[in-house]
Enzyme design. Structure first.
Site, PDB file in Angstrom:
ATOM      1  N   SER A   8      47.357  56.815  40.293  1.00 52.84           N
ATOM      2  CA  SER A   8      46.084  57.441  40.664  1.00 52.84           C
ATOM      3  C   SER A   8      45.378  56.667  41.766  1.00 52.84           C
ATOM      4  CB  SER A   8      45.170  57.510  39.446  1.00 52.84           C
ATOM      5  OG  SER A   8      44.814  56.186  39.062  1.00 52.84           O
ATOM      6  N   GLY A   9      45.785  55.419  41.944  1.00 50.70           N
ATOM      7  CA  GLY A   9      45.020  54.526  42.807  1.00 50.70           C
ATOM      8  C   GLY A   9      44.161  53.573  41.996  1.00 50.70           C
ATOM      9  N   GLY A  10      44.178  53.730  40.679  1.00 49.37           N
ATOM     10  CA  GLY A  10      43.418  52.848  39.790  1.00 49.37           C
ATOM     11  C   GLY A  10      44.300  51.757  39.204  1.00 49.37           C
ATOM     12  N   CYS A 101      44.036  68.770  32.090  1.00 48.53           N
ATOM     13  CA  CYS A 101      44.843  68.235  33.193  1.00 48.53           C
ATOM     14  C   CYS A 101      46.123  67.607  32.653  1.00 48.53           C
ATOM     15  CB  CYS A 101      44.024  67.203  33.971  1.00 48.53           C
ATOM     16  SG  CYS A 101      44.909  66.452  35.345  1.00 48.53           S
ATOM     17  N   GLY A 125      49.432  55.507  33.135  1.00 52.52           N
ATOM     18  CA  GLY A 125      48.597  54.378  32.734  1.00 52.52           C
ATOM     19  C   GLY A 125      47.596  54.718  31.657  1.00 52.52           C
ATOM     20  N   CYS A 193      36.349  64.130  37.518  1.00 49.91           N
ATOM     21  CA  CYS A 193      36.775  63.703  38.846  1.00 49.91           C
ATOM     22  C   CYS A 193      36.456  64.724  39.918  1.00 49.91           C
ATOM     23  CB  CYS A 193      38.263  63.354  38.844  1.00 49.91           C
ATOM     24  SG  CYS A 193      39.376  64.778  38.749  1.00 49.91           S
TER      25      CYS A 193
END
Lengths: 352, 384
Positions: A8-10, A101, A125, A193
């Site tokens: 996700s970029g997290g 989702c 994650g 989000c």
């Protein structure tokens, strides 16, 4: 195994991918582009899918030395998550878009694609444990996400790897720092989000328009206020009701129910929010059990658990709660647990 | 590793590296008046002369830039502004519908912010702009026309000389993005009759981040960058002496070697095309089968997504492109294929194989070893 890591970029998905690589798996990373008009930069704890998040995800893959691609699932996300979210509110329900989702995008569209491409499983994650196909709570109860994963079928769980279930969020950040992952101290995302400014009512108003209706007091039957759209209310809400007629007993009033056809929002005392009987739609069993069943149920993300007895009712469940639950809205997920083990999930259809 | 993505960037020639390393060892700003400055200036001007000679231009027609995107923006916006300043009625841009985004988005920006109108010139099913389409779009209000020399996705070569001739008859400046053409096709600025031409180093063995706009001496162009007045006052900025030395070296070698390179690449490419069509009989070969870049092969693979094919080939060490990607890496259906009349699904099913100076028969073998299995696997992926 050949694993597809959704980044996700997290920090959580980064560490999940890192642990999968270190466990010797052949890992390929994808970032899911879910927004059709991605913002260039992330702002605070809200929002995702910015180009900055895509870049952060790509940098994680660089550091881990694994291939990285961006998958455009914006259309799927709009149809299955955003449109569903709006339609559910329009129907007077309280949906959980993260759960939707997971159900429709991450562990359906992405998983199907991954399996078709020859991957054995997807790795994410999420903070939850998954051992031998059995889903259970994370050791970090404050971060536990088993509730939003309970909607997955045994087939989906069989092709899923969740490396973070046995470690805490703080340990995740430590691992990220140890591995030199720049996202180690990145802010958490809390809110929905796709509503970047956090204004859910405004987001719904833009899509559903003005739909004025009455606010009715459950005790007196009197109209005590007006609203601009019942979708802006959720069961159990107290703030922002703008009531013009005081309650007879002077006590605070809460939203008890929303009736979308007459656009009636019914309010009443806190005690009227208590329910002990919950009916659901068709369940998904992650660890099937015979009914009737004595177990626990959780009715909202990070909510408390209630001991209950589950019996069949139509396609779904009837849950008899040992202790009353407060503010249960149609659309929420009822997730059954046996201790920390997830048994199954179903959508609440009514509560009394 | 088989690299079949030379249209994205082709390996830097060793001679380019040597020329740049030598220039980097020399200090100095080419605009300075002392000896070090003069030495740098000599390198810059010799580079300019070499680029001019390689591309059939006069040295004064070579304006060095930071690459293809800058040259395209400078040509499209600069010529538009200059023409509109000379006559406020000139607000129309004629542009082919298959341009690179560096032209496409610059035109759209003029429409959004500078009161421009655009006529997108239609193409035929192989992506070619016919001169009579350009002629039919001509009017008193046209500021400039821009049609690329050869398409970066499907490789179709445009009838640039005939198009430029139409523009000349109407007194309209004609720009061409020749980024893909240099080194693959004979490119002669003067003989082509165009007024402005974009080139960039990294497509022909030169460095990244160095390019040029060839601009006829009588073509007015308003600058994007203001400052020290370098490059005929059209493009200010300290000269990147080492990069220009590299650009010149590569331009010279690429154009000297072009006939031989083109013949060799065309043979390799034809072999690739024949073998792809044999291995995947329902594959569709896109673009002009004859008038195309010798290193370009572009296919649609029905029932597959380009994204999936790319991922699976990448995992097998074969590097290719779907032909279009935005900065966030999200693949969109190619506007080129859509302009050529293909539906979105077919546009999403396409893959570009592009060969260049370092390509070998082994690269083609590696592709064909992997491709049949990859296509079969990609067909199982649910199409979005």
């Amino acid at each position: 195994m050949r694993l597809l890591a959704a980044l996700s970029g997290g920090v959580d998905s980064a560490v999940a991918a890192a642990l999968a690589v270190e466990a010797g798996h052949d890992v390929t990373a994808v970032h899911l582009a879910l927004s059709e008009m991605p913002a260039a930069l992330r702002t605070g704890s809200r929002g995702c899918c910015s180009r900055e998040d895509a870049r952060d995800a790509g940098r994680v893959a660089d550091v881990l030395g694994i291939p990285f691609y961006v998958w455009d699932l914006a259309e799927q996300f709009r149809e299955d998550v955003i449109n569903d979210f709006v339609a559910e509110y329009a129907a007077g329900h309280t949906p959980n878009p993260c759960l939707r989702c997971n159900e429709k995008v991450k562990f359906a569209a992405v998983l199907d694609r991954a399996l078709a491409l020859g991957f054995d499983a997807v790795v994410t994650g999420h903070h939850a444990s998954l051992t031998d196909g059995v889903l259970s709570r994370s050791v970090d109860l404050a971060k536990d996400q088993s509730y939003v994963l309970a909607v997955l079928t045994p087939e989906q769980l069989a092709a899923t790897v969740l490396p973070l279930g046995g470690i805490t969020k703080e340990q995740v950040r430590e691992i990220a720092r140890d591995r030199g992952l720049a996202v180690a101290d990145k802010a958490e995302s809390y809110d929905i989000c796709f509503i970047a400014d956090g204004d859910t009512a405004g987001f719904l108003r833009d899509r559903l328009g003005s739909q004025p209706g009455p606010v009715v007091d459950a005790l007196t039957g009197a109209v005590v206020g007006e609203h601009d759209g019942a979708y802006a209310y959720t069961v159990g809400q107290r703030r922002g009701l703008a009531l013009t007629v005081p309650a007879p007993d002077g006590r605070p009033r809460y939203v008890l129910s929303i009736e979308p056809v007459s656009r009636t929002v019914t309010v009443g005392p806190a005690s009227a929010l208590d329910v002990s009987r919950v009916l659901t739609g068709r369940p998904v069993w992650s660890s099937p059990r015979p009914l009737p069943l004595a177990c626990e149920v959780q009715l909202r993300a990070h909510g408390m658990v209630h001991a209950c007895t589950v019996t069949p009712s139509g396609d779904g469940w009837q849950l008899a709660l040992d202790t009353a639950a407060r503010g249960v809205a149609p659309g929420q997920a009822a997730v059954l647990y046996d201790g920390d083990t997830v048994l199954g999930s179903a959508t609440v259809s009514s509560a009394a | 590793m088989a690299y079949l993505d030379h249209a994205a960037s082709t390996p830097v020639l060793p001679e380019t590296v040597a020329a740049m390393a030598a220039a980097m060892a020399q200090p100095g700003n080419a605009s300075s008046l002392h000896a070090a400055g003069r030495r740098a200036r000599r390198t810059v001007e010799e580079s300019r002369e070499a680029v001019a000679a390689a591309l059939g231009a006069r040295p004064s027609e070579v304006l060095f830039t930071g690459g293809g995107t800058e040259s395209d923006n400078l040509a499209v916006k600069g010529i538009y502004w200059a023409r509109r300043t000379a006559d406020p009625r000139r607000t129309r841009v004629l542009a082919s519908s298959v341009e690179h985004h560096a032209v496409l988005d610059a035109v759209e920006w003029l429409v959004a912010h500078e009161g421009a109108q655009v006529t997108w010139l239609e193409v035929d099913t192989v992506g070619r702009v016919h001169p009579d389409v350009l002629e039919a779009a001509m009017d008193d209000d046209v500021a400039l026309a821009t049609v690329m020399w050869a398409n970066n996705e499907v490789g179709t070569v445009q009838p640039v000389v005939a198009l430029a001739e139409v523009a000349r008859r109407y007194g309209v400046p004609f720009h061409t993005d020749a980024v893909q053409a240099v080194g693959q096709l004979p490119v002669d600025f003067a003989a082509s009759g165009v007024d402005a031409m974009t080139v960039t180093g990294h497509k022909f063995g030169g460095p990244l981040g160095a390019g040029a706009l060839l601009l006829g001496r009588d073509v007015a162009c308003t600058p994007l960058l203001h400052g020290g007045g370098q490059e005929r006052d059209v493009r200010s900025g300290t000269f990147d002496t080492p990069a220009l030395a590299g650009l010149a070296t590569a331009a010279t070698l690429a154009t000297v070697r072009q006939p031989e390179t083109a013949a060799r690449l065309a043979r390799l490419r034809d072999d690739l095309v024949r073998r792809v069509l044999a291995a995947v009989p329902d594959a569709v070969y896109n673009g002009d089968p004859v008038d195309r870049l010798p290193g370009n092969a572009h296919f649609s693979f029905p029932g597959c997504e380009g994204d999936s094919l790319l991922l699976l080939l990448d995992a097998r060490g074969v590097e290719v492109s779907t032909g279009s990607a935005c900065s966030s890496g999200v693949a969109r259906p190619s506007h080129v294929l859509v302009a050529m009349g293909q539906d979105e699904e077919r546009a999403r099913s396409s893959l570009r194989f592009s060969l260049g100076h370092s390509s070998t028969p082994e690269d083609v073998d590696a592709l064909l070893d992997a491709l049949p299995g990859v296509v079969e696997r990609a067909r199982r992926v649910p199409v979005r």
